[in-house]
Design a protein around this motif. Sequence first.
Motif, mmCIF file in Angstrom:
data_model
loop_
_atom_site.group_PDB
_atom_site.id
_atom_site.type_symbol
_atom_site.label_atom_id
_atom_site.label_comp_id
_atom_site.label_asym_id
_atom_site.label_seq_id
_atom_site.Cartn_x
_atom_site.Cartn_y
_atom_site.Cartn_z
ATOM 1 N N PHE A 194 -6.503 -0.164 -5.750
ATOM 2 C CA PHE A 194 -6.250 -1.693 -6.091
ATOM 3 C C PHE A 194 -6.556 -2.486 -4.897
ATOM 4 O O PHE A 194 -6.004 -2.403 -3.929
ATOM 5 C CB PHE A 194 -4.665 -1.520 -6.389
ATOM 6 N N LEU A 197 -2.947 -7.272 -5.017
ATOM 7 C CA LEU A 197 -1.767 -7.249 -5.890
ATOM 8 C C LEU A 197 -1.597 -8.466 -6.512
ATOM 9 O O LEU A 197 -0.450 -8.856 -6.787
ATOM 10 C CB LEU A 197 -0.517 -6.843 -4.966
ATOM 11 N N LEU A 204 -6.341 -6.436 -13.458
ATOM 12 C CA LEU A 204 -4.592 -6.236 -13.307
ATOM 13 C C LEU A 204 -3.962 -6.616 -14.602
ATOM 14 O O LEU A 204 -3.031 -5.953 -15.152
ATOM 15 C CB LEU A 204 -4.007 -6.696 -12.029
ATOM 16 N N GLN A 217 -3.094 6.702 -6.816
ATOM 17 C CA GLN A 217 -3.786 5.152 -6.587
ATOM 18 C C GLN A 217 -3.336 4.970 -5.058
ATOM 19 O O GLN A 217 -2.464 5.613 -4.350
ATOM 20 C CB GLN A 217 -2.729 4.374 -7.605
ATOM 21 N N PHE A 219 -2.989 1.403 -2.531
ATOM 22 C CA PHE A 219 -2.886 -0.076 -2.598
ATOM 23 C C PHE A 219 -3.624 -0.757 -1.257
ATOM 24 O O PHE A 219 -3.073 -0.097 -0.242
ATOM 25 C CB PHE A 219 -1.564 -0.595 -2.618
ATOM 26 N N THR A 239 -12.873 1.658 -7.355
ATOM 27 C CA THR A 239 -12.293 0.345 -7.545
ATOM 28 C C THR A 239 -12.849 -0.396 -8.535
ATOM 29 O O THR A 239 -13.645 -0.092 -9.245
ATOM 30 C CB THR A 239 -12.097 -0.166 -6.172
#
Length: 293
Positions: A194, A197, A204, A217, A219, A239
């Motif tokens: 990811f 965020l 997303l 996953q 981040f 990604t």
Amino acid sequence: MDTKKLAALIETVRYESINKAAQELGYTQSGLTYILKTLEDELGVQILDRSHKGVFLTREGRELYPYFEAIINTEDELYTKIINMGASITKNQTILRIGVYPSVLTNYLTSELVEFNKQYKNICFDVHVGVKNLPAWLDEGTIDIAILEKGLASGYQWTFFMEDEFSAVFREDSPLAQADEITLEMLTDYNFIFPTLNEKNAVLMEIKRKGIVFPNQTFFRVEDGSVMFTLVKKGMGVTFLNNQYAAECPPGVIMRPFTPRIKRSLGVVSNQKRTNSKAADLFKNWLVDRAGW
């Protein structure tokens, strides 16, 4: 002394965290750490104590901090006064402060700024790069105009000017390379990176809408596509990136469109209460006309 370093310090003290401050400022953690270290080196004083509990001012830092705030506040007041007067530091120039996504700046806006400046030589630019922090910069008067998705423009009049699309990003030796188009479900077997965020991001939002779960996953709070390309190329996973980055896709990495298509709409907003509205409106109309959607 670079006042941007002082602004970064103030944000770090406010959050008591380099990670959180870096996210809000649009820096990487290592980038912000370097900025803070160079500031301390310039001053010859340790300003921050770093521990597992957070980041806090040293005794010397507490003594100096009011002066840092005063410098930043004075600079903000100066630029606000300049812009409200419709003038600038140099004769017959107006400063237009623009907030923009890094991908849009690098792969689209830069050439538009060059062309705009050829026609309007009296307008110069102060460009701020970010994503989630763009609305806050508008509210605070840090920028006059922002280019962003409608979901982040709450409370502002948003004018559409272009559409962009997202693609899946993976290594060329991945089995995914056999497919001409990629579904989000096809990515659940891979370590999914990811890159943001930002809950308003179109990908997303689609993941949330479909209830897709990625067992593996990672981040990264990084709004820089070149970093994501590097992570994918080194085998960290797959990604997604918007197609503004397509020209930067390195050898060994593939970008493939999603099916169904996942798109984002970009628009322009300005803070009419704090902006040099004449220059902001001129630039907004320029972008809309040039895009021709």
